[in-house]
Design an enzyme around this catalytic site. Structure first.
Site, short mmCIF file in Angstrom:
data_model
loop_
_atom_site.label_atom_id
_atom_site.label_comp_id
_atom_site.label_asym_id
_atom_site.label_seq_id
_atom_site.Cartn_x
_atom_site.Cartn_y
_atom_site.Cartn_z
CB THR A 81 -4.67 0.03 5.03
OG1 THR A 81 -3.65 1.51 6.48
CG2 THR A 81 -3.57 -0.94 4.89
CG HIS A 140 4.07 -1.69 8.42
ND1 HIS A 140 3.74 -1.69 6.87
CD2 HIS A 140 3.43 -2.08 8.95
CE1 HIS A 140 1.94 -2.37 7.20
NE2 HIS A 140 1.97 -2.64 8.18
CE1 TYR A 152 -6.38 0.72 11.91
CE2 TYR A 152 -5.81 -1.22 11.16
CZ TYR A 152 -5.26 -0.48 11.58
OH TYR A 152 -4.72 0.07 10.86
#
Length: 786
Positions: free
Chosen positions: A602, A473, A589
């Site tokens: 993001t 990630h 979230y």
């Protein structure tokens, strides 16, 4: 093997008669073609750098400017207002040139300077235009004249046929919000989650921070924003991802699935052939920058493409304090894992990419190889699944030299990692729903030692022809990998295809050298550390509860008939489901992208709002339908507003995160920031957007439906929820949580989500009477027109 060819390209022996030189023409040809491919890539990279560097102009426009200036001078006019004459006076070689040559050279130099000035001006104008976000806050279907003029100007200044990275220099920088605005929005977001005394205390902490330390921290942050391309992204990558010392398996990595209902071929090697070939086709387009820049759907607004640079040839390197990311310009091979063994598979031969049939042949050779794994080799990848500090120490101690270093370098420098799994997965058998859950778990963690979790991504190919991927990630976010995977899946089925027997199309190449085994020397002490890492990873995997389910009764089409944003609809449904499941609300979230800005990644949308809580309480409290509808629309509008703010740089969490980092650098303690960053996200959600809709044909091929992907839970007592909206009539959900928490259950929460979606659709769908009245009015209007 290219290395083998290079090693025997020539041989020589020294004899009393002299040196006996023997050349291998075939080997030299291989070396020549491989080098030729490398030089072609360099030339292409240089050409693209020039085209991108002068965008939104084109290199040919320089010639147009030069000709225009010379033509103007031919008419005895001076378009430079004396500058050409000044340049002519200061030419270093003016004495050796004729007057006419000096004039010509001066005119060309002036034209070039003018051309660069025009490029700079156009790029600056485009950057200012792209800084306008008023279009996002306008009502759907109601476009102001300002936005129409702005859209026309964007089209004019955007140029033609942009390459992938053409817009990078024109994207605006992420703005730094005012501390006052961020604090105000934060307090608003936590109000429904706190009682009066807790909220009063937090308000006092916020007021103290805003009036004292906040302004000082903000000054440093604005200074960074002026200097850096993005004031968030580098710190986000380092402190959120690379400095994490816990396992990245489940906690950070995520997965992507194959088609839900279709397996194009049951032959594992054939599926691998098409999949790997499609990945390399995508890389070729990426290197040539032939991939169209991503844009906001329906608009000509470009998104940042910086994250695409590290899709291939990238590895996360463990460190004792922090990890690092290593990226190489090129790699001509992949590393394949099968039954505890590692193979290097070259994907290029004589400077060309292997065909799908040739790759299938090579994969089949690996599958047929009967050799056992070396001592300690089989579970070596468990080091990448466990804690980061033991892995960093083990790497330094046992993989710093010799054969282990060479083999580890081979893995880390590979284009990507490939796993040939002996299991069969997919939505199949007598328990398709349960098998789909097991398929998701397999992609996310496998056996904990059969994926190299540090690679940018691992392609997993199962025995029955199903495939999938596991992605690290830190280097990029899920939409980047999703874009690649959409291309790979559709290219595999709709362009490459298979023959009647299920094999890849084309002919085999018997002269290809077989894949080579990587060799290891793993001592007993290292094997003990592998086992400890495996125990940590296995405990994580055993504790993971997962549930994947498609909703086919309705989808985006039915939701849009209610005149509600599909994402807002789903997010409010998640709030309703969580309340029914836990009897309370939680900090939520939702990931939103900030790629409207340069190097943007993001931002967080805090989906649990006072408006959504008011609606859920009203619905569960038995309020009238009219009241609930009104509250639902208010909550939906609030969610859309928060999402727009997050996308346009007005979010809460990234700003507070960066202020916290600055405070740590300065050695300052902030009770407010400490409490903000200690909040627990018990409901972490993300929508995976379908980006290349044109590649799919849901009308003629409805079974070729992607299932999306998912991730592990963020909190030990919370849920991770990923969803993808497919076409007009399908939504897929991926839910994760932990068995060790008695309050969470992925299957029960999935049932609550289904029920919440159905209840909301029933609530918001137009009544039959309203529909009939609308139809009557429509028929009356039609008769009047006739």
């Amino acid at each position: 093997m290219a290395e083998a060819h290079q090693a025997v390209a020539f041989q020589f022996t020294i004899t009393p008669e002299g040196i006996d030189l023997q050349l291998s023409h075939q080997a030299l040809r291989q070396v020549y073609l491989s080098g030729l491919r490398s030089w072609k890539k360099r030339v292409t990279r240089l050409k693209n750098s020039v085209i991108t560097g002068v965008y939104p102009a084109s290199p040919s426009s320089w010639l147009f400017v030069v000709i225009a200036i010379l033509a103007t001078m031919y008419t005895r006019s001076d378009p430079s207002m004396g500058l050409i004459a000044k340049i002519q006076e200061h030419l270093p070689v003016s004495d050796s040139l004729s007057v006419q040559c000096r004039t010509m050279v001066s005119a060309v130099l002036f034209s070039t300077l003018l051309w660069f000035s025009l490029i700079f001006t156009m790029r600056l104008c485009l950057k200012q235009l792209l800084s306008y976000h008023g279009w996002m806050f306008e009502q759907h279907g109601k476009v102001s004249n300002t936005t129409k003029i702005w859209a026309a100007m964007v089209r004019i200044f955007s140029g033609r046929q942009p390459l992938l990275y053409s817009y990078q220099g024109s994207l605006p920088n992420l703005p730094v919000p005012a501390v006052k605005d961020t604090v105000k929005r934060y307090l608003e977001s936590v109000r429904p989650l706190m009682n009066d005394s807790e909220y009063e205390r937090m308000t006092e902490l916020a007021r103290e921070f805003e009036s004292s330390l906040g302004n000082r921290l903000q000054w440093y942050l604005k200074l960074k924003a002026l200097w850096a391309s993005n004031y968030v992204s580098d710190w986000w990558e380092e402190y959120v991802y690379l400095r994490g010392r816990g396992p990245i398996m489940i906690n950070s990595n995520y997965y992507g699935m194959d088609f839900l209902y279709v397996t194009p071929t049951p032959i594992q090697a054939a599926r691998a052939g098409n999949t790997l070939h499609a990945c390399l086709l995508y890389r070729r387009k990426l290197n040539r920058e032939e991939i169209k820049p991503s844009r906001v759907p329906g608009l000509n607004i470009p998104l940042c493409a910086a994250q695409c640079e590290r899709i291939f040839n990238t590895t996360r390197i463990p460190g004792e304090e922090t990890d690092s990311l290593m990226h190489w310009q090129d790699s001509e091979y992949v590393v394949v894992f099968h039954r505890g063994r590692y193979f290097r598979l070259w994907l290029y031969n004589a400077g060309r990419l292997l065909s799908p049939r040739e790759i299938e042949q090579q994969i089949q050779r690996i599958l047929d190889d009967p050799s056992p794994p070396a001592s300690g080799e089989a579970k070596l990848a468990a080091l990448t699944a466990g804690e980061r500090i033991p892995w960093a120490q083990t790497r330094k101690e046992f993989f710093g030299s010799g054969v282990n270093k060479r083999s580890l370098d081979c893995i880390e420098k590979a284009a990507f990692f490939v796993t040939l799994d002996d299991d069969e997965q997919g939505m199949m058998g007598d328990d398709p729903a349960g098998n789909l859950d097991r398929y998701a778990k397999s992609l996310l963690h496998g056996k904990c030692y059969d994926r190299w979790f540090d690679k940018s991504f691992t392609v997993v190919l199962y025995k029955n022809g199903k495939n999938g991927l596991n992605a690290e990630h830190s280097w990029a976010d899920a939409p980047i990998m999703a874009h690649l995977w959409e291309y790979v899946m559709t290219t595999d089925c709709f362009q490459l295809g298979y023959n009647e027997e299920g094999h890849c199309k084309g002919d085999v190449a018997p002269t290809l050298p077989p894949p080579s085994r990587l060799t290891w020397d793993i001592p007993a002490q290292c094997q003990e550390r592998v086992q400890r890492s495996l125990a940590v990873a296995q405990a994580l995997a055993d504790d993971l509860d997962f549930h994947v389910f498609p909703i086919q009764e309705f989808g985006k089409g039915a939701i849009k008939k209610c005149k509600i944003s599909p994402d807002a609809f789903i997010q409010i449904a998640l709030q309703l489901a969580y309340y029914r499941n836990r009897g309370t609300f939680s900090l939520t979230y939702e990931a939103s992208m900030t790629r409207l800005f340069r190097e943007g990644r993001t931002e967080t949308v805090r989906s649990c709002t006072s408006e959504s809580c008011a609606f859920v309480r009203a619905l569960e409290g038995g309020e009238s339908k009219e009241v609930c509808r009104r509250l639902f629309r208010t909550a939906s509008e609030k969610h859309q507003q928060l999402y727009r703010m997050a996308m346009t740089g007005g979010g809460i969490d990234r700003h507070l995160f960066c202020l916290y980092i600055v405070s740590k650098y300065l050695g300052e303690e902030s009770p407010f920031l400490k409490e903000v960053l200690s909040d627990t996200w018990r409901l972490s959600t993300s929508q995976t957007p379908l980006q290349q809709v044109e590649l799919f044909d849901f009308v003629n091929h409805p079974d070729y439906t992607t299932c999306g992907g998912g991730f592990g839970p963020v909190a030990d007592d919370g849920y991770g929820v990923s969803y993808i909206i497919i076409g007009e009539n399908m939504i897929n959900f991926h839910i994760s949580c932990k068995h060790s928490c008695p309050q969470t259950d992925a299957h029960k929460f999935g049932a609550y989500i289904k029920k919440a979606l159905v209840d909301l659709l029933e609530l918001m769908s137009p009544d039959k009477q309203e529909v009939s009245k609308t139809e009557q009015n429509h028929s009356k209007n039609s008769k009047k027109q006739l």
